[in-house]
Design an enzyme around this catalytic site. Structure first.
Site, PDB file in Angstrom:
ATOM      1  N   HIS A  61      42.509  49.533  42.034  1.00 27.02           N
ATOM      2  CA  HIS A  61      41.268  48.698  41.889  1.00 27.02           C
ATOM      3  C   HIS A  61      41.075  47.694  43.076  1.00 27.02           C
ATOM      4  CE1 HIS A  61      39.815  46.005  38.238  1.00 27.02           C
ATOM      5  NE2 HIS A  61      39.294  45.921  39.225  1.00 27.02           N
ATOM      6  N   HIS A  63      37.951  45.890  45.274  1.00 22.22           N
ATOM      7  CA  HIS A  63      36.512  45.756  45.867  1.00 22.22           C
ATOM      8  C   HIS A  63      36.154  45.636  47.245  1.00 22.22           C
ATOM      9  CE1 HIS A  63      35.649  44.910  41.306  1.00 22.22           C
ATOM     10  NE2 HIS A  63      37.040  44.357  41.249  1.00 22.22           N
ATOM     11  N   ARG A  65      33.282  45.723  48.494  1.00 25.25           N
ATOM     12  CA  ARG A  65      31.895  45.065  48.706  1.00 25.25           C
ATOM     13  C   ARG A  65      30.813  45.854  49.047  1.00 25.25           C
ATOM     14  NH1 ARG A  65      33.344  41.948  44.622  1.00 25.25           N
ATOM     15  NH2 ARG A  65      34.649  40.362  44.981  1.00 25.25           N
ATOM     16  N   HIS A 233      43.787  45.186  34.716  1.00 24.09           N
ATOM     17  CA  HIS A 233      44.270  43.891  34.628  1.00 24.09           C
ATOM     18  C   HIS A 233      44.579  43.390  33.363  1.00 24.09           C
ATOM     19  CE1 HIS A 233      39.705  43.611  34.225  1.00 24.09           C
ATOM     20  NE2 HIS A 233      39.578  43.516  35.362  1.00 24.09           N
ATOM     21  N   ASN A 279      39.370  36.669  37.017  1.00 26.12           N
ATOM     22  CA  ASN A 279      39.186  37.063  35.702  1.00 26.12           C
ATOM     23  C   ASN A 279      39.650  38.463  35.471  1.00 26.12           C
ATOM     24  OD1 ASN A 279      37.569  37.476  33.468  1.00 26.12           O
ATOM     25  ND2 ASN A 279      35.976  38.069  34.109  1.00 26.12           N
ATOM     26  N   ASP A 306      43.013  44.307  42.338  1.00 30.50           N
ATOM     27  CA  ASP A 306      41.808  43.516  42.033  1.00 30.50           C
ATOM     28  C   ASP A 306      41.683  42.769  43.161  1.00 30.50           C
ATOM     29  OD1 ASP A 306      39.628  43.000  40.471  1.00 30.50           O
ATOM     30  OD2 ASP A 306      40.251  41.609  38.911  1.00 30.50           O
ATOM     31  N   HIS A 310      35.683  36.897  48.655  1.00 33.59           N
ATOM     32  CA  HIS A 310      34.654  36.245  48.993  1.00 33.59           C
ATOM     33  C   HIS A 310      34.565  35.481  50.089  1.00 33.59           C
ATOM     34  CE1 HIS A 310      33.208  37.377  44.854  1.00 33.59           C
ATOM     35  NE2 HIS A 310      34.726  36.954  44.336  1.00 33.59           N
ATOM     36  N   PHE A 324      34.781  34.506  40.695  1.00 34.44           N
ATOM     37  CA  PHE A 324      36.113  35.155  40.190  1.00 34.44           C
ATOM     38  C   PHE A 324      36.939  35.753  41.310  1.00 34.44           C
ATOM     39  CE2 PHE A 324      34.149  34.547  36.102  1.00 34.44           C
ATOM     40  CZ  PHE A 324      34.870  33.698  35.711  1.00 34.44           C
ATOM     41  N   GLY A 325      38.263  35.779  41.675  1.00 36.87           N
ATOM     42  CA  GLY A 325      39.018  36.747  42.329  1.00 36.87           C
ATOM     43  C   GLY A 325      39.536  36.284  43.480  1.00 36.87           C
TER      44      GLY A 325
HETATM   45 ZN   LIG Z   1      37.673  43.876  35.971  1.00 37.01          ZN
END
Ligand SMILES: [Zn+2]
Length: 425
Positions: A61, A63, A65, A233, A279, A306, A310, A324-325
């Site tokens: 998991h 990100h 982007r 999560h 989140n 996760d 950012h 979030f994150g």
């Molecule tokens: Zn999620």
């Protein structure tokens, strides 16, 4: 590629659940042998100096982007952060811009990973078109193009009928349906856990029940369809019970927990620092302890990061408006080694299992998750004594949104080998 011999390693052997002194010989990206002692002339020798040699980590998991938000992260920087943190493979989540909701985006991500990727990237496609929760995306076509799993991550699929069909269809091509369990009607404009503590802080709450309701429904749909469900999560104690019951009744359900839900809780929010805004939200200390126990006893299968990069200007906004994150790929292993192994009562073999062996199994990635003859030459050397400082120079991700920024700790990934290629740090 010629042969390389790694001497003086302490290999973390997850099959036999022990740590063994070993030499490891590789050629052409594959492990030829791992034995207590290998002596060969005319080969390149790399001395592990008695450090741990750990199977390459797999993140289910992350990100990255790309496409669309490359100012936060892209495939090159995200996979370099991964390698730097001991990861050799990761699943890229589809809430990009445009979302990964059709085969051409899946193929684009795979092509970009081939061109610029360091760790391997396995794209996750969306469950519904444009992640809108209404119309099923072309799951089979995306699977054929190389999508390994499907999720509307960031949103829960609110329609039970749509989720049912996703679980049914995915059986035909072996895809995994990943649920982001959050009943949005209970969390609208929420920014933190809903509890007496956060009410005192004046933060709008996201009740644990938003997650419980979503997990309960998805488990019932997995029961109805016999589909393959993975729950992203998990953040609270009550939900662990649901997953335990689902597993006990033989359902094909697995679950992950993030590093932040294992090491932080809502009490970190007392200074309103948006770096802790995630989140699902950080919940109570009691929840945090329960998650760790569930990970130790296998109710929760894996740790997935996760990783959510950012830009500074976004994360430094005020608490209510910041996104979030937090980022993890550079840091997760070192931090979790300290928090869970050095002081959390988990052993290194178990940590390796939940970050490498088990996620490789869930994703059916062959040749990963162990340092054994015939496996890929994908592993990393971990020095538990070396000290690191988590600063701009250290972090390879494009983003710096971690509460651990500017902190120092012991433990360093000295180098990572991925398919025989050596990255030194
Ligand atoms: Zn999620």
């Amino acid at each position: 590629m010629s042969k390389i011999l790694f001497k003086n390693c302490k290999v973390v052997d997850t099959s036999n659940e022990k740590i063994v002194k070993s030499d490891v010989l590789i050629e052409d990206g594959v492990i030829l042998d791992a034995l207590p002692s290998i002596d060969l002339k005319d080969v390149e020798i790399i001395d592990c100096n008695g450090n741990f040699l750990i199977p390459g980590l797999v993140d289910m998991h992350a990100h990255l982007r790309e496409p669309g938000d490359e100012y936060k992260e892209d495939i090159r920087t995200g996979t370099m952060a991964a390698i730097h943190g001991g990861y050799v493979a990761l699943v890229s989540m589809p809430n990009t811009n445009p979302p990964c909701d059709n085969r051409s985006v899946v193929e684009y991500i795979l092509r970009r990973s081939k061109e610029e990727g360091n760790a391997d990237v396995f794209p996750c496609g969306t469950i519904t078109k444009r992640r809108q929760g209404e119309e099923l995306a072309e799951l089979a076509d995306m699977a054929e193009g190389g999508a390994i799993a499907f999720s509307d991550d960031g949103s829960w699929v609110q329609s039970s009928g749509v989720m049912r069909r996703a679980l049914e269809y995915s059986k035909f091509f072996g895809g995994i349906i990943i649920s982001h369990p959050e009943d949005r009607t209970l969390t609208v404009r929420g920014v933190a856990n809903e509890s007496p503590f956060t009410i005192k802080l004046g933060l709008r709450g996201m009740p644990e029940e938003a997650e419980t309701i979503a997990i309960f429904r998805d488990i019932e749909l997995a029961r109805l369809t016999k589909g393959r469900l993975h729950i992203a999560h998990v953040s609270s104690k009550g939900n662990i019970e649901l997953i335990k019951l689902a597993k006990a009744s033989g359902l094909n359900v697995t679950a992950e927990v993030t590093p932040h839900h294992l090491i932080f809780d809502e009490e970190s929010l007392s200074n309103y620092d948006p770096v802790y805004k995630v989140n699902p939200p950080l919940r109570t200390r009691d929840d945090r302890h329960a998650l760790l126990e569930a990970l130790k006893d296998g109710v929760i299968d894996i740790i997935a990061t996760d990783h959510a990069p950012h830009a500074d200007f976004e994360k430094m906004d005020e608490f209510n408006s910041a996104p979030f994150g937090m980022i993890w790929l550079d840091l997760a292993f070192v931090v979790l080694y300290n928090e869970l192994v050095v002081s959390g009562g988990m052993d290194l073999v178990r940590l390796t299992k939940v970050m490498s062996t088990r996620p490789a199994e869930l994703l059916k990635l062959e040749g990963l998750g162990a340092i054994e003859k015939g496996y890929k030459a994908s592993f990393f050397a971990f020095n538990p004594e070396a000290e690191i400082t988590i600063n701009r120079e250290f972090i390879k991700s494009r983003a710096f949104n971690t509460p651990l920024y500017n902190s120092s700790m012991r433990g360093k990934v000295e180098w990572t080998v991925k398919d025989g290629k050596i990255y030194r740090f």
